[in-house]
Design a protein around this motif. Structure first.
Motif, PDB file in Angstrom:
ATOM      1  N   ASN A  82       0.805  -1.223   0.000  1.00 49.85           N
ATOM      2  CA  ASN A  82       0.000   0.000   0.000  1.00 49.85           C
ATOM      3  C   ASN A  82       0.840   1.275   0.000  1.00 49.85           C
ATOM      4  O   ASN A  82       0.298   2.349  -0.186  1.00 49.85           O
ATOM      5  CB  ASN A  82      -1.008   0.006   1.160  1.00 49.85           C
ATOM      6  CG  ASN A  82      -0.366   0.247   2.492  1.00 49.85           C
ATOM      7  OD1 ASN A  82       0.780  -0.165   2.703  1.00 49.85           O
ATOM      8  ND2 ASN A  82      -1.068   0.911   3.383  1.00 49.85           N
TER       9      ASN A  82
ATOM     10  N   ILE B  14      -1.865  -0.967  -3.823  1.00 53.21           N
ATOM     11  CA  ILE B  14      -3.252  -0.937  -3.344  1.00 53.21           C
ATOM     12  C   ILE B  14      -3.549   0.272  -2.464  1.00 53.21           C
ATOM     13  O   ILE B  14      -4.669   0.450  -2.021  1.00 53.21           O
ATOM     14  CB  ILE B  14      -3.617  -2.240  -2.584  1.00 53.21           C
ATOM     15  CG1 ILE B  14      -2.702  -2.429  -1.366  1.00 53.21           C
ATOM     16  CG2 ILE B  14      -3.538  -3.445  -3.525  1.00 53.21           C
ATOM     17  CD1 ILE B  14      -3.120  -3.602  -0.490  1.00 53.21           C
TER      18      ILE B  14
ATOM     19  N   ILE C 135     -12.785  -0.343  -0.302  1.00 55.24           N
ATOM     20  CA  ILE C 135     -12.395  -0.686   1.073  1.00 55.24           C
ATOM     21  C   ILE C 135     -13.518  -0.201   1.967  1.00 55.24           C
ATOM     22  O   ILE C 135     -13.564   0.967   2.341  1.00 55.24           O
ATOM     23  CB  ILE C 135     -11.086   0.038   1.481  1.00 55.24           C
ATOM     24  CG1 ILE C 135     -10.000  -0.132   0.425  1.00 55.24           C
ATOM     25  CG2 ILE C 135     -10.616  -0.439   2.848  1.00 55.24           C
ATOM     26  CD1 ILE C 135      -8.767   0.749   0.664  1.00 55.24           C
TER      27      ILE C 135
ATOM     28  N   MET D 252     -11.208  -8.541   2.305  1.00 53.02           N
ATOM     29  CA  MET D 252      -9.922  -8.661   2.980  1.00 53.02           C
ATOM     30  C   MET D 252      -9.991  -9.877   3.918  1.00 53.02           C
ATOM     31  O   MET D 252     -10.924 -10.672   3.827  1.00 53.02           O
ATOM     32  CB  MET D 252      -9.610  -7.364   3.716  1.00 53.02           C
ATOM     33  CG  MET D 252      -9.920  -6.123   2.880  1.00 53.02           C
ATOM     34  SD  MET D 252      -9.140  -4.581   3.378  1.00 53.02           S
ATOM     35  CE  MET D 252      -9.773  -4.318   4.998  1.00 53.02           C
ATOM     36  N   SER D 253      -9.000 -10.014   4.792  1.00 49.44           N
ATOM     37  CA  SER D 253      -8.937 -11.217   5.643  1.00 49.44           C
ATOM     38  C   SER D 253     -10.268 -11.546   6.320  1.00 49.44           C
ATOM     39  O   SER D 253     -10.678 -12.696   6.402  1.00 49.44           O
ATOM     40  CB  SER D 253      -7.886 -11.029   6.743  1.00 49.44           C
ATOM     41  OG  SER D 253      -6.597 -10.998   6.179  1.00 49.44           O
TER      42      SER D 253
ATOM     43  N   ARG E 229      -8.082  -9.217  -1.419  1.00 51.39           N
ATOM     44  CA  ARG E 229      -6.804  -8.687  -0.909  1.00 51.39           C
ATOM     45  C   ARG E 229      -6.642  -9.143   0.536  1.00 51.39           C
ATOM     46  O   ARG E 229      -7.252  -8.599   1.442  1.00 51.39           O
ATOM     47  CB  ARG E 229      -6.813  -7.157  -0.981  1.00 51.39           C
ATOM     48  CG  ARG E 229      -7.221  -6.583  -2.347  1.00 51.39           C
ATOM     49  CD  ARG E 229      -7.218  -5.053  -2.316  1.00 51.39           C
ATOM     50  NE  ARG E 229      -7.999  -4.523  -1.212  1.00 51.39           N
ATOM     51  CZ  ARG E 229      -9.266  -4.119  -1.314  1.00 51.39           C
ATOM     52  NH1 ARG E 229      -9.901  -4.135  -2.466  1.00 51.39           N
ATOM     53  NH2 ARG E 229      -9.905  -3.661  -0.253  1.00 51.39           N
TER      54      ARG E 229
ATOM     55  N   GLY F 115      -4.246  -9.951   3.787  1.00 51.35           N
ATOM     56  CA  GLY F 115      -2.961  -9.704   4.423  1.00 51.35           C
ATOM     57  C   GLY F 115      -2.763 -10.511   5.683  1.00 51.35           C
ATOM     58  O   GLY F 115      -2.080 -11.534   5.708  1.00 51.35           O
ATOM     59  N   SER F 116      -3.386 -10.065   6.772  1.00 48.97           N
ATOM     60  CA  SER F 116      -3.094 -10.645   8.084  1.00 48.97           C
ATOM     61  C   SER F 116      -3.417 -12.135   8.178  1.00 48.97           C
ATOM     62  O   SER F 116      -2.754 -12.864   8.912  1.00 48.97           O
ATOM     63  CB  SER F 116      -3.811  -9.855   9.184  1.00 48.97           C
ATOM     64  OG  SER F 116      -5.155  -9.661   8.851  1.00 48.97           O
TER      65      SER F 116
ATOM     66  N   ARG G 110      -0.345  -7.192  12.003  1.00 47.92           N
ATOM     67  CA  ARG G 110       0.600  -6.097  11.765  1.00 47.92           C
ATOM     68  C   ARG G 110       0.721  -5.281  13.033  1.00 47.92           C
ATOM     69  O   ARG G 110      -0.240  -5.138  13.769  1.00 47.92           O
ATOM     70  CB  ARG G 110       0.103  -5.202  10.617  1.00 47.92           C
ATOM     71  CG  ARG G 110       0.244  -5.826   9.253  1.00 47.92           C
ATOM     72  CD  ARG G 110      -0.269  -4.886   8.179  1.00 47.92           C
ATOM     73  NE  ARG G 110      -1.681  -4.595   8.326  1.00 47.92           N
ATOM     74  CZ  ARG G 110      -2.647  -5.320   7.757  1.00 47.92           C
ATOM     75  NH1 ARG G 110      -2.371  -6.344   7.006  1.00 47.92           N
ATOM     76  NH2 ARG G 110      -3.899  -4.992   7.963  1.00 47.92           N
TER      77      ARG G 110
ATOM     78  N   GLU H  72      -2.963   1.815  12.091  1.00 43.78           N
ATOM     79  CA  GLU H  72      -3.501   2.270  10.828  1.00 43.78           C
ATOM     80  C   GLU H  72      -4.746   3.060  11.129  1.00 43.78           C
ATOM     81  O   GLU H  72      -5.546   2.666  11.956  1.00 43.78           O
ATOM     82  CB  GLU H  72      -3.902   1.091   9.952  1.00 43.78           C
ATOM     83  CG  GLU H  72      -2.760   0.450   9.249  1.00 43.78           C
ATOM     84  CD  GLU H  72      -3.293  -0.631   8.332  1.00 43.78           C
ATOM     85  OE1 GLU H  72      -3.295  -0.414   7.131  1.00 43.78           O
ATOM     86  OE2 GLU H  72      -3.709  -1.662   8.841  1.00 43.78           O
TER      87      GLU H  72
ATOM     88  N   ALA I 235      -8.084   0.583   7.337  1.00 43.48           N
ATOM     89  CA  ALA I 235      -7.408  -0.418   6.524  1.00 43.48           C
ATOM     90  C   ALA I 235      -6.949   0.190   5.212  1.00 43.48           C
ATOM     91  O   ALA I 235      -7.734   0.757   4.473  1.00 43.48           O
ATOM     92  CB  ALA I 235      -8.336  -1.589   6.257  1.00 43.48           C
ATOM     93  N   GLY I 236      -5.671   0.081   4.982  1.00 41.91           N
ATOM     94  CA  GLY I 236      -5.176   0.439   3.668  1.00 41.91           C
ATOM     95  C   GLY I 236      -4.812   1.886   3.494  1.00 41.91           C
ATOM     96  O   GLY I 236      -4.258   2.256   2.472  1.00 41.91           O
TER      97      GLY I 236
END
Ligand SMILES: *Cc1c(COP(=O)(O)O)cnc(C)c1O
Length: 239
Positions: free
Chosen positions: A56, A77, A162, A201-202, A217, A219-220, A226, A230, A233-234
């Motif tokens: 990102n 992204i 998102i 997402m996840s 998409r 990630g985690s 992480r 943030e 997200a993103g």
């Protein structure tokens, strides 16, 4: 849990979701979101057969990409500033997913055109209408559509979103559905086929698949939690 076994689980959940809603197997692509994780973790995922990765932040992507096999495919992204467009295009992303304004789209088309290239992008849409968020509003996108679709060196492959974070993944469904319906509407305005819908997402990718996602998409659920804060997200990592 290892990255390889996480990947295997996510892949099988994707397959099950495809089957559950009668979509062709293999119609959903898994983008592994590797932001904040080191190149070694990405190499581990690549060794387990994962080929597409999402970052990102441009700077972070530029640091990691040279450390990894050139066969991998990278997607940007996160938000892209117009003064970084030249750098981003030189970096050779397969897809720039978060084009969030007509001005950015124009800049991408113009700078890609200087070298005879075409920028492959998705347009980010803020379907749940939070003022503070990045992305076109559905209304703004309709307004700008003709101009966007006629930019000569921009290859608009579809839409991404998102949604606002939700507790229950089911609560993200209306946003995913809204993105799909918006893409259907824009397809009827021609001439772009807009094959891609990047959403999920996840936490909620299975719901997104049921609503038509072609790219999820994640990630985690692949790389683990992480550690940096943030804002959402993103977007806008606070540093
Ligand atoms: C971080 C990020 C993701 C992945 O989020 P997870 O909840 O870790 O799966 C997806 N999309 C964008 C735009 C992101 O920035």
């Amino acid at each position: 849990m290892t990255i390889a076994s996480n990947l295997q689980q996510i892949r099988s959940r994707i397959t099950q979701a495809e089957a559950r809603c009668g979509r062709p197997l293999g119609s959903v692509r898994l983008l592994a979101v590797s932001k904040t994780f080191p190149a070694a973790d990405i190499a581990e995922a690549a060794a387990a057969g994962q080929t597409a990765f999402g970052e990102n932040r441009l700077q972070e992507a530029m640091e990691k990409m040279p450390l990894l096999p050139s066969t991998l495919e990278w997607h940007l992204i996160g938000p892209l500033q117009r003064n970084k467009v030249r750098k981003a295009l030189r970096q050779g992303f397969a897809l720039i997913q978060a084009v969030d304004s007509l001005r950015l789209a124009e800049t991408l088309s113009r700078i890609a055109g200087e070298t005879g290239a075409t920028a492959r992008v998705l347009l980010e849409v803020n379907v749940d209408g939070e003022e503070s968020k990045h992305g076109f509003s559905p209304r703004g996108l309709r307004t700008d559509w003709n101009e966007l679709a006629s930019l000569p060196c921009l290859d608009i492959q579809g839409l991404m979103t998102i949604p606002a974070p939700v507790g229950d993944p089911e609560d993200a469904r209306p946003a995913f559905r809204a993105l799909r319906i918006l893409a259907e509407e824009l397809r009827t305005c021609g001439p772009l086929p807009l094959p891609e819908l990047s959403m999920g997402m996840s936490h909620d990718f299975e719901i997104a698949i049921e609503e038509g996602a072609t790219i999820v998409r994640v990630g985690s659920a692949i790389f683990g939690g992480r550690s940096y804060p943030e804002r959402q997200a993103g977007h806008a990592v606070l540093r």
